[in-house]
Design an enzyme around this catalytic site. Structure first.
Site, PDB file in Angstrom:
ATOM      1  NE  ARG A 175      76.631  36.380 -50.126  1.00  0.00           N
ATOM      2  CZ  ARG A 175      75.544  36.132 -50.865  1.00  0.00           C
ATOM      3  NH1 ARG A 175      75.420  35.227 -51.682  1.00  0.00           N
ATOM      4  NH2 ARG A 175      74.693  36.939 -50.561  1.00  0.00           N
TER       5      ARG A 175
ATOM      6  CD  GLU B 231      65.166  33.582 -52.602  1.00  0.00           C
ATOM      7  OE1 GLU B 231      66.380  33.779 -52.818  1.00  0.00           O
ATOM      8  OE2 GLU B 231      64.533  33.413 -51.708  1.00  0.00           O
TER       9      GLU B 231
ATOM     10  CB  SER C  69      66.642  37.019 -53.323  1.00  0.00           C
ATOM     11  OG  SER C  69      67.407  35.905 -53.767  1.00  0.00           O
TER      12      SER C  69
ATOM     13  CG  ASP D 195      75.441  39.305 -47.484  1.00  0.00           C
ATOM     14  OD1 ASP D 195      76.459  38.733 -48.230  1.00  0.00           O
ATOM     15  OD2 ASP D 195      74.345  38.648 -47.901  1.00  0.00           O
TER      16      ASP D 195
ATOM     17  N   GLY E 284      73.893  32.131 -53.829  1.00  0.00           N
ATOM     18  CA  GLY E 284      73.759  32.097 -55.187  1.00  0.00           C
ATOM     19  C   GLY E 284      74.927  31.325 -56.247  1.00  0.00           C
TER      20      GLY E 284
ATOM     21  CG  ASN F 103      72.431  32.797 -48.598  1.00  0.00           C
ATOM     22  OD1 ASN F 103      71.741  31.880 -48.863  1.00  0.00           O
ATOM     23  ND2 ASN F 103      72.004  33.714 -49.831  1.00  0.00           N
TER      24      ASN F 103
ATOM     25  CE1 TYR G 284      70.906  35.880 -57.398  1.00  0.00           C
ATOM     26  CE2 TYR G 284      68.928  37.014 -56.439  1.00  0.00           C
ATOM     27  CZ  TYR G 284      69.970  35.968 -56.274  1.00  0.00           C
ATOM     28  OH  TYR G 284      70.087  35.338 -54.945  1.00  0.00           O
TER      29      TYR G 284
ATOM     30  CD  GLU H  40      70.597  38.065 -45.127  1.00  0.00           C
ATOM     31  OE1 GLU H  40      69.477  38.353 -44.465  1.00  0.00           O
ATOM     32  OE2 GLU H  40      70.433  38.069 -46.273  1.00  0.00           O
TER      33      GLU H  40
END
Length: 306
Positions: free
Chosen positions: A248, A15, A141, A250, A273, A269, A209, A267
């Site tokens: 964050r 990453e 990611s 998901d 990002g 995070n 991304y 999950e």
């Protein structure tokens, strides 16, 4: 006198490119906000570099296990440099998807059924009836993630590649069809809920991304009850792991499963990002916080003993 902020970025894992983008964006925003900023491309000598630099705050823009799994947080605690985002324990728990799901389930947050196997076992034969998802227990990611469809005769043999870099422990979990929803938490406030729409197999690295890799629908066009649940579960997950700063969550939402559908947390995070196409800054902007204001808020929220 403005604070001196060391933006920690880069690193040495898969990453690295994303981290460099995140770090560059955050550094520019902080300079615009009046902070003195030093960009640090993190290597194994990061402790010596930071000792010499003596910043007031370390802005953690690293991704992957070292940046998100409690390692850099431990270094910063030892050096007594206040830092952004979550602390050692919360970071380590969130990075380990198996341990995180145990805690989420205990907190009453719906999660998928799963089992933990080695990479070799996951490649040898189906460990649960398809469709299911195979993912590394501790990577980010969407690296090393495979969706095994219902009509697949055998697991993906890419798992046996010699250049595999995503660890040996794999989580195999039931596949939830439907929609991808996500919600960031800023401090103790759940931001808006975004639906991620992509033509790719799932919300993978390319979708996350690349410009045009996915469409972000904010606010998500779901029932108010589901919108509220996503926000409530995001706050509950953030609190259950003891997270700080910005996170964050998901989700998958199968709106065809019964009257209200099936909503599950995939999950959390701890290092969302912060690139120009990232979800958390977009949600913060929707709530009235500019990119510069979000970065400044993270700096002002920084501390040790998180």
């Amino acid at each position: 006198m403005s604070k001196h902020v060391a933006v920690l970025m880069g690193g040495w894992n898969n990453e690295r490119p994303v981290s460099l983008m995140t770090g560059a964006g955050c550094a520019a925003a902080l300079r615009k906000g009046g902070y003195e900023v030093t960009e640090v491309d993190v290597g194994h000598d990061v402790a010596e570099v930071l000792t010499a630099l003596k910043p007031d705050v370390a802005f953690n823009a690293l991704h992957g296990p070292f940046g998100e799994g409690g390692y850099i947080q431990g270094v910063l605690e030892l050096l007594q440099i206040p830092y952004t985002h979550s602390g050692v324990l919360a970071s380590a728990l969130a990075m380990n998807k198996h341990q995180a799901k145990i805690i989420f389930k205990a907190a009453g947050i719906p999660v998928t059924d799963h089992t933990i196997v080695t990479r070799a076992e996951a490649a040898r034969a189906h460990v649960m009836a398809p469709p299911y998802v195979i993912k590394p227990i501790a990577d980010g990611s969407s690296f090393g993630v495979f969706i095994v469809k219902a009509d697949t005769s055998h697991p993906p043999q890419e798992l046996l590649r010699e250049d595999w870099t995503s660890g040996e422990e794999m989580m195999v979990e039931r596949f939830i069809p439907g929609r991808e929803l996500t919600c960031a938490v800023m401090g103790d406030v759940a931001l808006g809920v975004t639906e991620i729409v992509t033509d790719l197999a799932f919300f993978n690295y390319e979708a996350k991304y690349s410009q045009g890799g996915a469409v972000h629908v904010l606010p998500a066009q779901v029932k108010p009850k589901i919108y509220d649940k996503v926000q409530q579960f995001s706050l509950a997950a953030h609190a259950a792991l003891g997270c700080r700063g910005l996170t964050r969550c998901d989700f998958r939402y199968n709106d065809a499963a019964g009257e209200d559908g099936e909503l599950v947390l995939l999950e959390l995070n701890t290092q969302p990002g912060m690139t120009p196409v990232s979800l958390a800054p977009e949600q913060a902007a929707h709530a009235g916080h500019s990119y510069e204001e979000l970065c400044a808020w993270l700096v002002e929220d920084a501390s040790c003993n998180r």
